[in-house]
Design an enzyme around this catalytic site. Sequence first.
Site, short mmCIF file in Angstrom:
data_model
loop_
_atom_site.label_atom_id
_atom_site.label_comp_id
_atom_site.label_asym_id
_atom_site.label_seq_id
_atom_site.Cartn_x
_atom_site.Cartn_y
_atom_site.Cartn_z
N GLY A 28 -54.79 96.99 74.50
CA GLY A 28 -55.15 97.88 73.35
C GLY A 28 -54.12 98.89 73.16
CG ASN A 29 -51.86 98.63 70.82
OD1 ASN A 29 -52.26 98.70 69.58
ND2 ASN A 29 -51.53 97.63 71.75
CB SER A 44 -45.53 100.07 76.65
OG SER A 44 -45.64 98.54 76.89
N GLY A 45 -48.43 99.85 78.43
CA GLY A 45 -49.11 99.42 79.85
C GLY A 45 -49.39 100.46 80.60
CB SER A 73 -47.99 100.38 71.90
OG SER A 73 -48.65 99.27 71.52
CD GLU A 75 -48.83 94.16 69.07
OE1 GLU A 75 -47.86 93.94 67.97
OE2 GLU A 75 -49.16 93.05 69.79
CG HIS A 94 -54.61 96.04 69.04
ND1 HIS A 94 -55.44 94.78 68.81
CD2 HIS A 94 -54.04 95.48 70.27
CE1 HIS A 94 -55.33 93.83 69.46
NE2 HIS A 94 -54.21 94.25 70.57
CG HIS A 96 -57.52 92.85 73.70
ND1 HIS A 96 -56.67 92.60 74.96
CD2 HIS A 96 -56.61 93.10 72.91
CE1 HIS A 96 -55.46 92.65 74.46
NE2 HIS A 96 -55.39 93.08 73.22
CG HIS A 157 -53.95 89.54 70.11
ND1 HIS A 157 -52.57 89.93 69.96
CD2 HIS A 157 -54.28 90.55 70.91
CE1 HIS A 157 -52.34 91.21 70.28
NE2 HIS A 157 -53.28 91.50 71.14
ZN ZN Z 1 -53.65 93.21 72.10
#
Ligand code: ZN
Length: 214
Positions: A28-29, A44-45, A73, A75, A94, A96, A157
């Site tokens: 997610g982000n 990111s991550g 991220s 995205e 975003h 999941h 996704h």
């Molecule tokens: Zn995702």
Amino acid sequence: MDVKEIRKAVCEAGLRMCSTGLVAGTWGNISARVDQTHMLITPSGMDYKTLKPEDIVLVNIHDLKYEGTLKPSLETPLHAAIYRERPGINAVIHTHSTNACTVAAAHKEIPPILDDMVQIIGGSLRVASYALPGTDELVEYAIEKLEGRNAVILANHGPVCLGRSIEEAFVTCQVVEKAARVFIDAQLLGGAVRLKDEDVAFMHKFFLEKYGQK
Ligand SMILES: [Zn+2]
């Protein structure tokens, strides 16, 4: 909100996203608009539990250049495109979340079936065609299906949820997840009944304007 407050709010939204079960791990982000040129987005991550306000990455929404050593991220292009295309949007989340992911896996558009859903999303919840994360195609398909809507499901996704504030984008995430759950469960009762288009339009307008009234 100033930049410092936005950084803090993004971190808090990350923690809340985990504690409410909308994502697991580092997926997610979250981003928030700073001004007409910049957004702040989760790196990111990185684990939301250890994320600090200074870790949130400042990115130019036009050329995607960023400040600092942490990579934004994956995205980032999608978040930036949303801020370019949608001037009224100030936050994008975003997740999941499980039921929205079920709908994403099945490529099923959720018709307008609940009052809260149409108020905040603006109508049906569409599914954007599959594309690999971080690609130009993903951005193109998602932007297309977001027209007139405050949420979209990325095929295979998960959901992308918009709001005029981080708080509102968070509510969009929760309403999307609930709508997906109700849509799936209603199949047991013969399928959900769709709202009329004029009622959908009225409800969304009401939602957008109610805060502006005395
Ligand atoms: Zn995702």
